[in-house]
Scaffold this motif. Structure first.
Motif, PDB file in Angstrom:
ATOM      1  N   LEU A   1       0.824  -1.201   0.000  1.00 57.14           N
ATOM      2  CA  LEU A   1       0.000   0.000   0.000  1.00 57.14           C
ATOM      3  C   LEU A   1       0.862   1.257   0.000  1.00 57.14           C
ATOM      4  N   GLN A   2       1.907   1.260   0.798  1.00 51.17           N
ATOM      5  CA  GLN A   2       2.778   2.430   0.851  1.00 51.17           C
ATOM      6  C   GLN A   2       3.495   2.654  -0.469  1.00 51.17           C
ATOM      7  N   SER A   3       3.824   1.587  -1.168  1.00 47.02           N
ATOM      8  CA  SER A   3       4.477   1.739  -2.472  1.00 47.02           C
ATOM      9  C   SER A   3       3.536   2.320  -3.516  1.00 47.02           C
ATOM     10  N   GLN A   4       2.232   2.284  -3.250  1.00 49.83           N
ATOM     11  CA  GLN A   4       1.236   2.808  -4.183  1.00 49.83           C
ATOM     12  C   GLN A   4       0.643   4.127  -3.722  1.00 49.83           C
ATOM     13  N   GLY A   5       1.324   4.805  -2.814  1.00 48.17           N
ATOM     14  CA  GLY A   5       0.906   6.143  -2.438  1.00 48.17           C
ATOM     15  C   GLY A   5       0.131   6.259  -1.146  1.00 48.17           C
ATOM     16  N   PHE A   6      -0.244   5.144  -0.531  1.00 46.19           N
ATOM     17  CA  PHE A   6      -0.931   5.200   0.757  1.00 46.19           C
ATOM     18  C   PHE A   6       0.070   5.592   1.851  1.00 46.19           C
ATOM     19  N   GLY A   7      -0.330   6.535   2.668  1.00 40.81           N
ATOM     20  CA  GLY A   7       0.488   6.896   3.812  1.00 40.81           C
ATOM     21  C   GLY A   7      -0.045   6.257   5.074  1.00 40.81           C
ATOM     22  N   LYS A   8       0.853   5.733   5.896  1.00 41.44           N
ATOM     23  CA  LYS A   8       0.446   5.164   7.184  1.00 41.44           C
ATOM     24  C   LYS A   8       0.410   6.293   8.210  1.00 41.44           C
ATOM     25  N   LEU A   9      -0.781   6.594   8.692  1.00 41.46           N
ATOM     26  CA  LEU A   9      -0.942   7.708   9.614  1.00 41.46           C
ATOM     27  C   LEU A   9      -0.692   7.325  11.067  1.00 41.46           C
ATOM     28  N   LYS A  10      -1.173   6.124  11.435  1.00 48.07           N
ATOM     29  CA  LYS A  10      -1.061   5.750  12.845  1.00 48.07           C
ATOM     30  C   LYS A  10      -1.480   4.300  12.995  1.00 48.07           C
ATOM     31  N   GLU A  11      -1.366   3.796  14.211  1.00 49.19           N
ATOM     32  CA  GLU A  11      -1.931   2.508  14.596  1.00 49.19           C
ATOM     33  C   GLU A  11      -3.012   2.758  15.641  1.00 49.19           C
ATOM     34  N   PHE A  12      -4.056   1.929  15.605  1.00 54.45           N
ATOM     35  CA  PHE A  12      -5.154   2.096  16.551  1.00 54.45           C
ATOM     36  C   PHE A  12      -5.809   0.747  16.797  1.00 54.45           C
ATOM     37  N   ASP A  13      -6.686   0.693  17.785  1.00 52.87           N
ATOM     38  CA  ASP A  13      -7.271  -0.574  18.212  1.00 52.87           C
ATOM     39  C   ASP A  13      -8.766  -0.638  17.938  1.00 52.87           C
ATOM     40  N   PHE A  14      -9.160  -1.630  17.142  1.00 51.13           N
ATOM     41  CA  PHE A  14     -10.539  -2.075  17.095  1.00 51.13           C
ATOM     42  C   PHE A  14     -10.734  -3.079  18.238  1.00 51.13           C
ATOM     43  N   PRO A  15     -11.980  -3.418  18.565  1.00 53.08           N
ATOM     44  CA  PRO A  15     -12.181  -4.451  19.597  1.00 53.08           C
ATOM     45  C   PRO A  15     -11.549  -5.789  19.228  1.00 53.08           C
ATOM     46  N   HIS A  16     -11.445  -6.080  17.914  1.00 57.89           N
ATOM     47  CA  HIS A  16     -10.991  -7.410  17.512  1.00 57.89           C
ATOM     48  C   HIS A  16      -9.591  -7.429  16.925  1.00 57.89           C
ATOM     49  N   LYS A  17      -8.960  -6.273  16.725  1.00 56.15           N
ATOM     50  CA  LYS A  17      -7.623  -6.265  16.125  1.00 56.15           C
ATOM     51  C   LYS A  17      -6.976  -4.897  16.304  1.00 56.15           C
ATOM     52  N   ARG A  18      -5.648  -4.895  16.197  1.00 56.12           N
ATOM     53  CA  ARG A  18      -4.908  -3.641  16.118  1.00 56.12           C
ATOM     54  C   ARG A  18      -4.622  -3.356  14.649  1.00 56.12           C
ATOM     55  N   SER A  19      -4.950  -2.151  14.216  1.00 56.42           N
ATOM     56  CA  SER A  19      -4.892  -1.825  12.791  1.00 56.42           C
ATOM     57  C   SER A  19      -3.942  -0.676  12.513  1.00 56.42           C
ATOM     58  N   ALA A  20      -3.524  -0.623  11.251  1.00 59.05           N
ATOM     59  CA  ALA A  20      -2.791   0.524  10.734  1.00 59.05           C
ATOM     60  C   ALA A  20      -3.762   1.394   9.948  1.00 59.05           C
ATOM     61  N   MET A  21      -3.736   2.679  10.178  1.00 60.63           N
ATOM     62  CA  MET A  21      -4.575   3.620   9.434  1.00 60.63           C
ATOM     63  C   MET A  21      -3.783   4.094   8.219  1.00 60.63           C
ATOM     64  N   VAL A  22      -4.299   3.764   7.002  1.00 59.68           N
ATOM     65  CA  VAL A  22      -3.610   4.163   5.776  1.00 59.68           C
ATOM     66  C   VAL A  22      -4.555   5.009   4.923  1.00 59.68           C
ATOM     67  N   VAL A  23      -3.991   5.984   4.213  1.00 63.56           N
ATOM     68  CA  VAL A  23      -4.787   6.933   3.444  1.00 63.56           C
ATOM     69  C   VAL A  23      -4.095   7.227   2.116  1.00 63.56           C
ATOM     70  N   LEU A  24      -4.880   7.230   1.043  1.00 59.43           N
ATOM     71  CA  LEU A  24      -4.413   7.669  -0.268  1.00 59.43           C
ATOM     72  C   LEU A  24      -5.212   8.899  -0.672  1.00 59.43           C
ATOM     73  N   GLU A  25      -4.536  10.005  -0.940  1.00 59.10           N
ATOM     74  CA  GLU A  25      -5.187  11.244  -1.353  1.00 59.10           C
ATOM     75  C   GLU A  25      -5.375  11.269  -2.867  1.00 59.10           C
ATOM     76  N   ARG A  26      -6.500  11.834  -3.318  1.00 59.76           N
ATOM     77  CA  ARG A  26      -6.754  11.955  -4.755  1.00 59.76           C
ATOM     78  C   ARG A  26      -5.611  12.690  -5.455  1.00 59.76           C
ATOM     79  N   GLU A  27      -5.149  13.776  -4.882  1.00 61.36           N
ATOM     80  CA  GLU A  27      -4.103  14.565  -5.532  1.00 61.36           C
ATOM     81  C   GLU A  27      -2.832  13.751  -5.724  1.00 61.36           C
ATOM     82  N   ALA A  28      -2.475  12.951  -4.726  1.00 65.01           N
ATOM     83  CA  ALA A  28      -1.286  12.113  -4.852  1.00 65.01           C
ATOM     84  C   ALA A  28      -1.484  11.048  -5.924  1.00 65.01           C
ATOM     85  N   PHE A  29      -2.676  10.440  -5.955  1.00 64.57           N
ATOM     86  CA  PHE A  29      -2.948   9.415  -6.958  1.00 64.57           C
ATOM     87  C   PHE A  29      -2.885  10.011  -8.359  1.00 64.57           C
TER      88      PHE A  29
END
Length: 343
Positions: A305-333
């Motif tokens: 995902l990071q190689s395709q422009g997604f930035g990892k913003l943070k890590e956070f917790d769902f009740p069932h898993k710990r996740s990475a928050m990733v975001v791809l902006e239209r302008e970057a794409f």
């Protein structure tokens, strides 16, 4: 027919042919114009000629597709056309060109790669979500825009010249796709992250629930008609991810799995990642971000995902898993990670 033939609103078809020193633009079975292709190339190409009969401006898109889709390094096409001012300005208003200026007795139209790839006409095969007027509703305790009904059939199709292959995205169908979905979910590598291994009845219930959910559009990815992946796309405002970041009304998200081993690995991942992102941005111009929340230990997928422009913003917790928050902006794409760089 060529790979980039376009049916216009009036029912006529437009297509283009490229030769060493010229380009032919066809409308139906007749040549609309022949444009001189100036020597050079690299990041910019210039074509010039007369446009005696003025079609809908979208008729220029197949010509731009033959150039931008086959020349990844190309950033700009400059068209110097002997045409009316009305046609030139209409081309800008319809998003075919980004700007127009007088050039003697002709008009100079600048067409940029970043804006060309945001034109839906060549790639979307069903009406987009953009036709929905902004109308807020509340569901599940969340206020959000009313969403368009789930489309049916193929929603996105694009020819890949370097692979001589066509990628399509179509809405999943229970009868057609249950066997593959069941097989994929029971693969150990898939179950590790999706945790949905089970019998066919449970998978039918799950898939039907996604088809019935107004915030979800479940898609099947295909190469040349062969199913290879399941993409569960969703509107983020109504999803469980919404409380964990500053969610916007038209943010989209997706969960992905590639179940067909013939299409796994880095040789294809860039192709389908960019096709999926392309579809989500085309489906509604109000979508400015694509988000995801992969499990933090899925390090290989996060790296993709990071190689395709997604930035990892943070890590956070769902009740069932710990996740990475990733975001791809239209302008970057549109500027750096669009479909031209996938092959």
């Amino acid at each position: 027919m060529t790979a980039y033939t376009l049916t216009l609103n009036n029912g006529r078809t437009a297509r283009a042919e490229l030769h060493d020193d010229r380009a032919l633009l066809w409308l139906g079975n007749e040549i609309l114009t022949e444009l001189a292709l100036e020597p050079g190339g690299g990041e910019q190409i210039r074509l010039s000629g007369a446009l005696p009969l003025e079609p809908q401006p979208q008729a220029l898109l197949p010509l731009l597709a033959e150039l931008f889709c086959r020349r990844p390094q190309l950033l700009r096409v400059v068209l110097v056309l002997a045409c009316s001012r009305d046609f030139a300005t209409a081309a800008v208003r319809h998003g075919v060109a980004t700007e127009v200026s007088a050039d003697g007795q002709a008009w100079l139209l600048r067409c940029e790669r970043a804006t060309f790839w945001q034109q839906p006409a060549l790639w979307l095969t069903t009406p987009s979500s953009a036709g929905m007027a902004l109308d807020y509703v509340v569901s599940g305790g969340k206020r959000h825009p009313r969403r368009a009904p789930t489309p049916q059939g193929v929603v996105y199709r694009r020819y890949l010249p370097a692979l001589d292959s066509t990628i399509t995205l179509r809405v999943a169908e229970l009868d057609r796709d249950l066997n593959a979905f069941h097989d994929w979910m029971n693969q150990e590598r898939v179950h590790r992250f999706w945790e949905l291994a089970g019998d066919k009845a449970s998978h039918a219930t799950y898939l039907q629930a996604q088809l019935d959910d107004p915030k979800v559009v479940p898609l099947i990815g295909e190469f040349d008609g062969e199913a290879f992946a399941y993409f569960e796309t969703y509107w983020a405002k109504e999803d469980r991810i919404a409380p964990f970041y500053d969610v916007a009304d038209f943010d989209r998200g997706c969960h992905v799995l590639v179940g067909n081993s013939r299409h796994r690995g880095p040789a294809k991942v860039t192709v389908w990642m960019r096709a999926l992102s392309h579809y989500l941005f085309l489906d509604d111009p109000r979508t400015q971000r694509i988000v995801g929340e992969p499990r933090v230990d899925n390090s290989r997928f996060i790296a993709y995902l990071q190689s395709q422009g997604f930035g990892k913003l943070k890590e956070f917790d769902f009740p069932h898993k710990r996740s990475a928050m990733v975001v791809l902006e239209r302008e970057a794409f549109a500027g750096q990670y669009g479909p031209w760089g996938e092959e």
